[in-house]
Motif scaffolding. Structure first.
Motif, PDB file in Angstrom:
ATOM      1  N   GLY A  63       0.784  -1.224   0.000  1.00 25.84           N
ATOM      2  CA  GLY A  63       0.000   0.000   0.000  1.00 25.84           C
ATOM      3  C   GLY A  63       0.818   1.277   0.000  1.00 25.84           C
ATOM      4  N   ALA A  64       2.060   1.215  -0.483  1.00 31.20           N
ATOM      5  CA  ALA A  64       2.940   2.384  -0.413  1.00 31.20           C
ATOM      6  C   ALA A  64       2.889   3.208  -1.688  1.00 31.20           C
ATOM      7  N   LEU A  65       2.811   4.519  -1.518  1.00 31.97           N
ATOM      8  CA  LEU A  65       3.115   5.459  -2.587  1.00 31.97           C
ATOM      9  C   LEU A  65       4.535   5.941  -2.313  1.00 31.97           C
ATOM     10  N   ALA A  66       5.481   5.136  -2.793  1.00 33.33           N
ATOM     11  CA  ALA A  66       6.892   5.283  -2.413  1.00 33.33           C
ATOM     12  C   ALA A  66       7.590   6.257  -3.348  1.00 33.33           C
ATOM     13  N   TYR A  67       7.213   7.531  -3.271  1.00 33.54           N
ATOM     14  CA  TYR A  67       7.741   8.529  -4.191  1.00 33.54           C
ATOM     15  C   TYR A  67       9.251   8.721  -4.070  1.00 33.54           C
ATOM     16  N   SER A  68       9.815   8.350  -2.944  1.00 36.19           N
ATOM     17  CA  SER A  68      11.256   8.534  -2.736  1.00 36.19           C
ATOM     18  C   SER A  68      12.067   7.289  -3.052  1.00 36.19           C
ATOM     19  N   ASP A  69      11.408   6.214  -3.514  1.00 36.47           N
ATOM     20  CA  ASP A  69      12.108   4.949  -3.773  1.00 36.47           C
ATOM     21  C   ASP A  69      12.705   4.981  -5.178  1.00 36.47           C
ATOM     22  N   ASP A 215      -4.960   3.367   2.578  1.00 39.72           N
ATOM     23  CA  ASP A 215      -5.602   2.589   3.640  1.00 39.72           C
ATOM     24  C   ASP A 215      -5.615   1.092   3.325  1.00 39.72           C
ATOM     25  N   ASP A 216      -5.864   0.750   2.060  1.00 36.47           N
ATOM     26  CA  ASP A 216      -5.899  -0.646   1.629  1.00 36.47           C
ATOM     27  C   ASP A 216      -5.832  -0.658   0.108  1.00 36.47           C
ATOM     28  N   PRO A 217      -4.789  -1.259  -0.495  1.00 29.65           N
ATOM     29  CA  PRO A 217      -4.679  -1.239  -1.959  1.00 29.65           C
ATOM     30  C   PRO A 217      -5.843  -1.924  -2.668  1.00 29.65           C
ATOM     31  N   LEU A 218      -6.423  -2.950  -2.048  1.00 32.31           N
ATOM     32  CA  LEU A 218      -7.581  -3.608  -2.667  1.00 32.31           C
ATOM     33  C   LEU A 218      -8.788  -2.672  -2.656  1.00 32.31           C
ATOM     34  N   ARG A 219      -9.002  -2.018  -1.523  1.00 31.31           N
ATOM     35  CA  ARG A 219     -10.121  -1.083  -1.431  1.00 31.31           C
ATOM     36  C   ARG A 219      -9.950   0.063  -2.434  1.00 31.31           C
ATOM     37  N   LEU A 397       6.798  -1.076  -7.579  1.00 30.86           N
ATOM     38  CA  LEU A 397       6.263   0.282  -7.591  1.00 30.86           C
ATOM     39  C   LEU A 397       5.009   0.432  -8.451  1.00 30.86           C
ATOM     40  N   GLY A 398       4.279  -0.649  -8.655  1.00 31.51           N
ATOM     41  CA  GLY A 398       3.092  -0.570  -9.494  1.00 31.51           C
ATOM     42  C   GLY A 398       2.062   0.408  -8.961  1.00 31.51           C
ATOM     43  N   LEU A 399       1.764   0.335  -7.672  1.00 32.82           N
ATOM     44  CA  LEU A 399       0.811   1.270  -7.079  1.00 32.82           C
ATOM     45  C   LEU A 399       1.336   2.694  -7.175  1.00 32.82           C
ATOM     46  N   THR A 400       2.595   2.889  -6.816  1.00 28.01           N
ATOM     47  CA  THR A 400       3.176   4.231  -6.832  1.00 28.01           C
ATOM     48  C   THR A 400       3.132   4.841  -8.221  1.00 28.01           C
ATOM     49  N   GLN A 401       3.513   4.059  -9.229  1.00 26.09           N
ATOM     50  CA  GLN A 401       3.683   4.603 -10.577  1.00 26.09           C
ATOM     51  C   GLN A 401       2.418   4.550 -11.428  1.00 26.09           C
ATOM     52  N   ALA A 402       1.328   4.032 -10.871  1.00 25.56           N
ATOM     53  CA  ALA A 402       0.114   3.862 -11.672  1.00 25.56           C
ATOM     54  C   ALA A 402      -0.404   5.187 -12.213  1.00 25.56           C
ATOM     55  N   ALA A 403      -0.397   6.240 -11.397  1.00 28.46           N
ATOM     56  CA  ALA A 403      -0.945   7.521 -11.837  1.00 28.46           C
ATOM     57  C   ALA A 403      -0.098   8.126 -12.954  1.00 28.46           C
ATOM     58  N   ALA A 404       1.223   8.021 -12.854  1.00 26.94           N
ATOM     59  CA  ALA A 404       2.086   8.539 -13.917  1.00 26.94           C
ATOM     60  C   ALA A 404       1.904   7.736 -15.195  1.00 26.94           C
TER      61      ALA A 404
END
Length: 432
Positions: A63-69, A215-219, A397-404
């Motif tokens: 569930g991380a938006l790991a912008y610094s990774d 809060d929850d990546p599935l949600r 980083l799929g969750l993090t990079q999804a918006a970009a």
């Protein structure tokens, strides 16, 4: 459509129109983000998945938006540590012996991507993509009505000794040079101020405020899917087998029913994406980093923010009121059964590091992260057919990079100037 319906999508109806304007293959976080963004730009979009929403790595990640990774997994540092880790079958990095021959081509490319010059290039490219994602996520969350799911507690990286910190310091200097700010903590008391309950063996910490969680990546995936459907999007179950370029568009051969014709097509199928690319005559070195976790119920621990234990390869994250303990990397392909002893080992370590952690009542999970040797995703038009857009290989980083990725997909579909000045590091043809 409720959560259960999203987990088990209805099949694509035989009487449905067999021609679509824009087709997205894959209902993970990347596919859903792309679909919602394209739809909001005025395009008619259909999403197909072989099973359900977030059925793969998007379901149970940290569930991380790991912008610094920004640092790639492929690096001289990982090469130095890998032999030691590989000797431990339950350690942070594992390669099943039976799968080793199949891994050799990928490992060769991984080694070639681990030079200082390539790592510097990958880190700069990663930093640019993550900055774009940080700028794009607020609008995407607003489209899904999911703004309240965002948590801005930051991340705390923990080190047990001065030697561990000194070994990690050059990486933090690289991050700082790329605009990643952090606060160095020294001593158990300083760490306890940010996160009480950490064992006093940890003497150094790096607090990264520009690192968020959901809060929850599935949600969150469900929220994206429901917003897409509410705006008239079609989301259905179908297993795409092959892509056939045609003068009229892209013919998509399905496991059941007649083929579907798409005017433009996005491949967002995660760890299975390379199988579709092969049907266009393109072979991509996509491998599967299998990750394990255990999600503990509410009350397991008073966790204020995500904790990372970099020398042990796992994180502890607040998820849906509970605690998720997971991470590590196992190379074993897509077909091997899970080895949940790895999840048990991570949970046992977490208990040692967080003595007050209650470990009973947990739910175990394994997911397949799609990983490229240079730790960068494949984003861009297919060399074989410009009507196909690839968006896969995001690794951790799929969750993090999804918006970009969704922004870049919309730029492609609408023939706009890309949101990134330099896309060369992500171009699909770099490995062909």
């Amino acid at each position: 459509m409720n959560a259960r319906d999203l987990d088990f999508l209805p099949p694509l109806q035989a009487e449905a129109a067999r021609s679509v304007q824009t087709l997205v293959l894959g209902a993970g976080i990347v596919g859903l983000a792309c679909a919602l963004r394209l739809q909001s730009a005025g395009l008619q979009v259909t999403v197909l998945d072989r099973s359900g929403v977030a059925a793969g790595a998007s379901r149970g990640n940290a569930g991380a938006l790991a912008y610094s990774d920004v640092l790639p997994l492929a690096s001289p540092g990982i090469l130095r540590q890998a032999p030691r880790w590989l000797l431990d079958p339950l350690g942070p990095l594992s390669l099943r012996p039976s799968y080793a021959p199949a891994m050799l081509p990928w490992l060769w490319k991984f080694w070639r991507a681990s030079t200082h010059k390539q790592v510097a290039l990958s880190a700069r490219s990663q930093a640019a993509l993550l900055a774009l994602s940080a700028a794009e996520w607020p609008a995407l969350l607003a489209l899904a009505g999911a703004e309240k799911q965002l948590r801005k507690g930051g991340n705390l990286h923990l080190y047990e000794s001065e030697a561990q910190w000194r070994a990690a310091a050059p990486g933090w200097a690289q991050r700082m040079a790329l605009g990643v700010g952090y606060e160095l903590l020294q001593g158990a008391d300083a760490i306890a101020d940010l996160q009480p309950g950490v064992d006093k063996q940890f003497q150094y910490g790096c607090f990264v405020p520009h690192w968020h969680t959901v809060d929850d990546p599935l949600r969150l995936s469900h929220a994206l899917a429901q917003a897409f459907i509410a705006r008239g999007g079609v989301l259905a179950r179908a297993h795409a087998l092959r892509l056939h370029p045609d003068a009229r568009g892209l013919l998509v051969e399905l496991e059941q029913g007649p083929p579907l014709l798409a005017q433009r097509l996005l491949v967002c199928a995660g760890a299975w994406s390379h199988q579709l690319a092969e049907t266009l005559g393109e072979r991509y070195p996509l491998e599967t980093e299998r990750g394990y976790n255990t999600t503990l119920p509410p009350g397991a621990f008073n966790l204020r923010r995500q904790l990372t234990f970099p020398n042990h390869g796992f994180v502890v994250t607040p998820i849906a009121g509970g605690v998720r303990v997971g991470g590590a990397v196992e190379f074993a392909g897509l077909q091997a059964p899970p080895n949940f002893a790895r999840a048990d080992a991570l949970l046992a370590k977490a208990k040692r590091f967080l003595p007050e952690l209650r470990t009973e009542g947990g739910t175990q999970w394994m997911g397949c992260r799609p990983s490229m040797p240079d730790s960068l995703p494949v984003i861009g038009p297919a060399p074989a057919d410009a009507r196909v857009f690839y968006a896969f290989g995001h690794g951790h980083l799929g969750l993090t990079q999804a918006a970009a990725t969704a922004k870049l997909a919309a730029d492609w579909a609408l023939e706009r100037k890309p949101g990134l000045a330099d896309l060369a590091a992500f171009r699909p043809g770099r490995f062909l």
